[in-house]
Design a protein around this motif. Structure first.
Motif, PDB file in Angstrom:
ATOM      1  N   ASN A 114       0.843  -1.204  -0.033  1.00 40.85           N
ATOM      2  CA  ASN A 114       0.052  -0.098   0.103  1.00 40.85           C
ATOM      3  C   ASN A 114       0.957   1.121   0.060  1.00 40.85           C
ATOM      4  O   ASN A 114       1.855   1.327   0.929  1.00 40.85           O
ATOM      5  CB  ASN A 114      -0.912  -0.119   1.473  1.00 40.85           C
ATOM      6  N   ALA A 174      -2.623   4.117 -12.530  1.00 47.84           N
ATOM      7  CA  ALA A 174      -2.416   2.727 -11.883  1.00 47.84           C
ATOM      8  C   ALA A 174      -1.390   2.094 -12.896  1.00 47.84           C
ATOM      9  O   ALA A 174      -0.494   1.110 -12.470  1.00 47.84           O
ATOM     10  CB  ALA A 174      -3.715   1.978 -11.817  1.00 47.84           C
ATOM     11  N   PHE A 194      -3.330  10.381  -2.821  1.00 52.24           N
ATOM     12  CA  PHE A 194      -3.716   8.983  -3.575  1.00 52.24           C
ATOM     13  C   PHE A 194      -3.301   7.790  -2.768  1.00 52.24           C
ATOM     14  O   PHE A 194      -2.269   8.018  -1.908  1.00 52.24           O
ATOM     15  CB  PHE A 194      -3.026   8.933  -4.813  1.00 52.24           C
ATOM     16  N   ASN A 195      -4.089   6.799  -3.102  1.00 57.51           N
ATOM     17  CA  ASN A 195      -3.651   5.431  -2.338  1.00 57.51           C
ATOM     18  C   ASN A 195      -3.481   4.586  -3.390  1.00 57.51           C
ATOM     19  O   ASN A 195      -4.537   4.116  -4.169  1.00 57.51           O
ATOM     20  CB  ASN A 195      -4.845   4.965  -1.106  1.00 57.51           C
ATOM     21  N   LYS A 238      -2.812  13.428 -10.513  1.00 59.06           N
ATOM     22  CA  LYS A 238      -3.779  12.592 -11.047  1.00 59.06           C
ATOM     23  C   LYS A 238      -3.699  12.218 -12.515  1.00 59.06           C
ATOM     24  O   LYS A 238      -4.149  11.096 -12.817  1.00 59.06           O
ATOM     25  CB  LYS A 238      -5.294  13.328 -10.763  1.00 59.06           C
ATOM     26  N   ALA A 266      -4.233  -0.888  -7.938  1.00 61.03           N
ATOM     27  CA  ALA A 266      -5.173  -0.018  -8.113  1.00 61.03           C
ATOM     28  C   ALA A 266      -4.753   1.339  -7.648  1.00 61.03           C
ATOM     29  O   ALA A 266      -4.069   1.232  -6.635  1.00 61.03           O
ATOM     30  CB  ALA A 266      -6.566  -0.741  -7.247  1.00 61.03           C
ATOM     31  N   ARG A 267      -5.533   2.461  -8.203  1.00 56.71           N
ATOM     32  CA  ARG A 267      -5.299   3.776  -7.600  1.00 56.71           C
ATOM     33  C   ARG A 267      -6.636   4.303  -6.995  1.00 56.71           C
ATOM     34  O   ARG A 267      -7.726   4.123  -7.538  1.00 56.71           O
ATOM     35  CB  ARG A 267      -4.979   4.560  -8.509  1.00 56.71           C
ATOM     36  N   TYR A 268      -6.668   4.650  -5.680  1.00 58.84           N
ATOM     37  CA  TYR A 268      -7.953   5.379  -5.047  1.00 58.84           C
ATOM     38  C   TYR A 268      -7.270   7.032  -4.883  1.00 58.84           C
ATOM     39  O   TYR A 268      -6.428   7.078  -4.277  1.00 58.84           O
ATOM     40  CB  TYR A 268      -7.934   4.558  -3.764  1.00 58.84           C
ATOM     41  N   GLU A 269      -8.248   7.887  -5.331  1.00 54.58           N
ATOM     42  CA  GLU A 269      -8.227   9.173  -5.096  1.00 54.58           C
ATOM     43  C   GLU A 269      -8.719   9.481  -4.024  1.00 54.58           C
ATOM     44  O   GLU A 269     -10.084   9.016  -3.320  1.00 54.58           O
ATOM     45  CB  GLU A 269      -8.747   9.779  -6.253  1.00 54.58           C
ATOM     46  N   VAL A 270      -7.974  10.223  -3.168  1.00 57.72           N
ATOM     47  CA  VAL A 270      -8.735  11.019  -1.814  1.00 57.72           C
ATOM     48  C   VAL A 270      -8.706  12.481  -2.110  1.00 57.72           C
ATOM     49  O   VAL A 270      -7.719  13.014  -1.352  1.00 57.72           O
ATOM     50  CB  VAL A 270      -7.858  10.420  -0.600  1.00 57.72           C
TER      51      VAL A 270
END
Length: 107
Positions: free
Chosen positions: A22, A42, A68-69, A37, A58-62
């Motif tokens: 992670n 990913a 980003f995670n 972004k 996988a990319r998660y936007e915060v």
């Protein structure tokens, strides 16, 4: 536009659980969030870690905290206790992602 290392625009924290890494990526300046972004996808992260990451990225936007995670599956050659790699923990991935090049124009 010139290419610079991601470490000029952001910092990262990373860890692992089993065979998954992670990575949290945080731009130093809020105005660089959109640039990251666009460029730190990913797919690019998977390419950057070619030969190390065998599974999905996988990319998660915060956006509420401009972060980003990234979750990298199959990244630790079976996991820290099973791997024969010399540096087999997820914490090294945070430093490694910052060596990715991005295109940048401005300050």
């Amino acid at each position: 536009m010139s290419k610079i290392l991601l470490r000029e625009l952001a910092h990262a924290r990373s860890g692992d659980k089993g065979n998954t890494v992670n990575i949290g990526l945080f731009p130093y300046r809020a105005e660089h969030y959109e640039l990251l972004k666009e460029q730190v996808t990913a797919e690019r992260v998977k390419e950057h870690f070619a030969g190390l990451v065998e599974g999905e990225v996988a990319r998660y936007e915060v956006p509420n905290i401009n972060a980003f995670n990234f979750v990298l599956r199959g990244a630790l050659n079976g996991g820290a206790s099973r791997s024969l790699r010399s540096d087999n923990l997820g914490k090294c991935f945070g430093a490694a992602i910052l060596r990715m090049q991005v295109e940048f124009e401005g300050n």
